[in-house]
Scaffold this motif. Sequence first.
Motif, mmCIF file in Angstrom:
data_model
loop_
_atom_site.group_PDB
_atom_site.id
_atom_site.type_symbol
_atom_site.label_atom_id
_atom_site.label_comp_id
_atom_site.label_asym_id
_atom_site.label_seq_id
_atom_site.Cartn_x
_atom_site.Cartn_y
_atom_site.Cartn_z
ATOM 1 N N ASP A 3 -18.594 24.328 -31.728
ATOM 2 C CA ASP A 3 -19.364 23.899 -30.848
ATOM 3 C C ASP A 3 -20.661 24.304 -30.940
ATOM 4 O O ASP A 3 -21.457 24.627 -29.969
ATOM 5 N N THR A 4 -21.646 23.985 -32.666
ATOM 6 C CA THR A 4 -22.962 23.933 -32.596
ATOM 7 C C THR A 4 -22.643 22.977 -33.692
ATOM 8 O O THR A 4 -21.885 22.714 -34.630
ATOM 9 N N TYR A 6 -25.532 20.372 -35.770
ATOM 10 C CA TYR A 6 -26.569 20.169 -36.149
ATOM 11 C C TYR A 6 -26.972 18.376 -37.000
ATOM 12 O O TYR A 6 -25.686 18.000 -36.994
ATOM 13 N N ALA A 28 -23.667 23.141 -28.861
ATOM 14 C CA ALA A 28 -24.783 22.776 -28.430
ATOM 15 C C ALA A 28 -26.143 21.939 -30.171
ATOM 16 O O ALA A 28 -24.934 21.843 -30.331
ATOM 17 N N ILE A 30 -28.862 20.696 -32.635
ATOM 18 C CA ILE A 30 -30.220 20.931 -33.030
ATOM 19 C C ILE A 30 -30.525 20.013 -33.631
ATOM 20 O O ILE A 30 -29.769 20.141 -35.057
ATOM 21 N N SER A 31 -31.339 19.958 -33.897
ATOM 22 C CA SER A 31 -32.515 18.866 -34.768
ATOM 23 C C SER A 31 -32.570 19.880 -35.612
ATOM 24 O O SER A 31 -33.510 20.631 -35.710
ATOM 25 N N CYS A 32 -33.046 19.031 -36.959
ATOM 26 C CA CYS A 32 -33.676 19.841 -38.092
ATOM 27 C C CYS A 32 -34.024 18.670 -39.221
ATOM 28 O O CYS A 32 -33.812 17.261 -38.702
ATOM 29 N N ARG A 47 -18.745 34.136 -45.724
ATOM 30 C CA ARG A 47 -17.522 35.315 -45.190
ATOM 31 C C ARG A 47 -18.012 34.606 -43.553
ATOM 32 O O ARG A 47 -17.085 34.862 -42.408
ATOM 33 N N LEU A 48 -18.978 35.706 -43.028
ATOM 34 C CA LEU A 48 -19.287 35.470 -41.562
ATOM 35 C C LEU A 48 -19.174 34.173 -41.124
ATOM 36 O O LEU A 48 -18.835 33.964 -39.831
ATOM 37 N N GLN A 49 -20.011 33.321 -41.906
ATOM 38 C CA GLN A 49 -20.307 31.504 -41.116
ATOM 39 C C GLN A 49 -18.879 30.901 -41.163
ATOM 40 O O GLN A 49 -18.643 30.688 -40.210
ATOM 41 N N GLN A 51 -16.078 32.187 -39.930
ATOM 42 C CA GLN A 51 -15.600 32.683 -38.747
ATOM 43 C C GLN A 51 -15.800 31.593 -37.519
ATOM 44 O O GLN A 51 -15.053 31.423 -36.447
ATOM 45 N N ARG A 52 -16.686 31.184 -37.340
ATOM 46 C CA ARG A 52 -17.367 30.089 -36.649
ATOM 47 C C ARG A 52 -18.528 29.148 -36.777
ATOM 48 O O ARG A 52 -19.488 29.252 -37.006
ATOM 49 N N HIS A 105 -20.554 26.309 -42.971
ATOM 50 C CA HIS A 105 -20.783 25.424 -42.236
ATOM 51 C C HIS A 105 -20.108 24.151 -43.026
ATOM 52 O O HIS A 105 -20.266 24.012 -43.959
#
Lengths: 335, 272
Positions: A3-4, A6, A28, A30-32, A47-49, A51-52, A105
């Motif tokens: 859902d995201t 980059y 979504a 998002i440019s970088c 660990r948190l990342q 999750q999604r 990611h």
Amino acid sequence: MIDTIYYEQSIAKHPRTQAIFSRFPHAARISCGRYGEVFNRRAQSFRLQKQRPSLILAHKHENFVLETPDGYGIGGEHNYYFSHMLNCVYDCRYCFLQGMYQSAHYVLFVNYEDFADAIAAKATTTALEDHYFFSGYDCDSLALDNVTEFANFILPLFGSLENAWLELRTKSVQTRALEECQPLDRVIVAFSMTPSDISQVTEHKVPKLTQRIAAMQGLAERGWQLGLRFDPLLYFHNWQSAYHELFSQVFSSIQPVAVHSVSLGALRFPKAIYDRIVKMYPEEPLLAGPMDLDDGLKSYPQTIQNKMNNACYEMLLKWIPADRLFCCQQESKAS
Amino acid sequence: MVNILCALKAEAVPVIDHFQLKQIATNRTFRLFENHGIRLTVTGVGKSSVAAAAGYSFARSMDRQHAGWLNLGIAGHADLPLGSICLASKITDRARNESWYPPQIYRWPHHRAEIVTVEHPETGYPSEALYDMEASSFVATCVRFSVAEIVQSVKIVSDNRQRSAKEIRNATVQELVGSHLDCIQEFVEQMSAFSTAEQSARLESPALAEFLATWRFTATQTHQLRELLRRWKALGVSDSSLEVSRTFGSARDVLGNLRQRLDEVPQRVATP
């Protein structure tokens, strides 16, 4: 699922970027500037990342093909790995990637052609010798293939290079690209496996063992060569019977003649990576067993490693001849 | 624990009321409010104010590592409707030309947008971004105190090309924030859960302090003890690590005993 997304501005209009945007129209965007602005920045929690995780589309500029670490191989002298992706959709508790990166990611490098050029260049340096190229070191080779379509791109290259071998290493059942083309003589589809009960509790989001065996069976029937990767071997109280059951289960469905090679190796990590994983999952029983430090590597004590390698090696000899069995460990009788 | 930083009192008031926060400190610069794992600081406007306030708030809760940090406030946008609530997907400091990317790990069914942090109010809205005066400094400061996943910025559109920032009144700001309290609460709950997960992964064994008080461990032995107690817990050994150590006189013997017992435990790869 994604859902995201980059993306590096420089590849915004790249056809693969556009194709992936189309595939996830609601994600979504998002440019970088460079993917390193998002991936692996300090103070991130893998660990948190996890999750999604998001998808990062990037352009790789150098080091497309690298030499494998010592002890990694299936009999060839010239061994290389390449990573068109970083990170994996699965969440295996023993995976070294969770200690290697601070980000969960997925990074996809869209300039596949540069990987192909680098592979061809390596293979042509010594045209009379075989060169082995391993995909699936920093990612699962096939798990996201329905999105990346990398297999579709890279397979024809290995059909045309006469001295280049490709290993696609996976825990996925995403084998459509392989089913849709003719099998290639120098491509090995290698599946990693642990005993079923163990897989269910340590290999999160990974397809069931029975599904993977069915996928392997399908590929074998189409003429693809299989690799069986019992690496890592995990140590637990009834490991011997569990691995015997695993091998029996695999070879009750897969004809040994379809198997190009089998490799095995006990669980092991570079120390820094092990320490980071333990910090992330301190209560994980898998990481609470006996581990020794030897030459910068954390692994089971040598006696346990030898016992496991030798026992599994002996068990596998029932189905596979010794010249197709490889142990990814240096100090073992089995190697 | 989730720390909420608002630049304006008017942004804070609806949140203070909603979460029933009680004032815990007043000094000349910052007002702090707290209740049930939420702390709110009114920072004042601008980058230096928010950095100072974040530092102040953190210093008052040094024992709470890995807390969540949320910058909540109003912002301008060229054409998003007034009252739109947005989660920052990218934060750019215009003066430094530097960007941060708050990890997008939340359920968030509303807008997501880039925030451009400026030194002075932006009335031209040159790009499709939110314009504020604190977010870049907030994120650059707070990632020093926690992990990036729980350092987030949520903004509510208060002005756009149709309605100038000059028309913003305190009552309007309160109304804008007040109309999104359910959404803010849901987001804070997610942050709180992530914060708790991060903190619990780092908890020491409760037995450690008693071991250290009972026997004299060197620094190296303390490190070994920590690791053995971690393994003891992870393997679910039912005996108390302290009780099985009572008969030993020295730290070295205590460690040897724990190690031996762990080696005898049937090895598992997962919690049953």
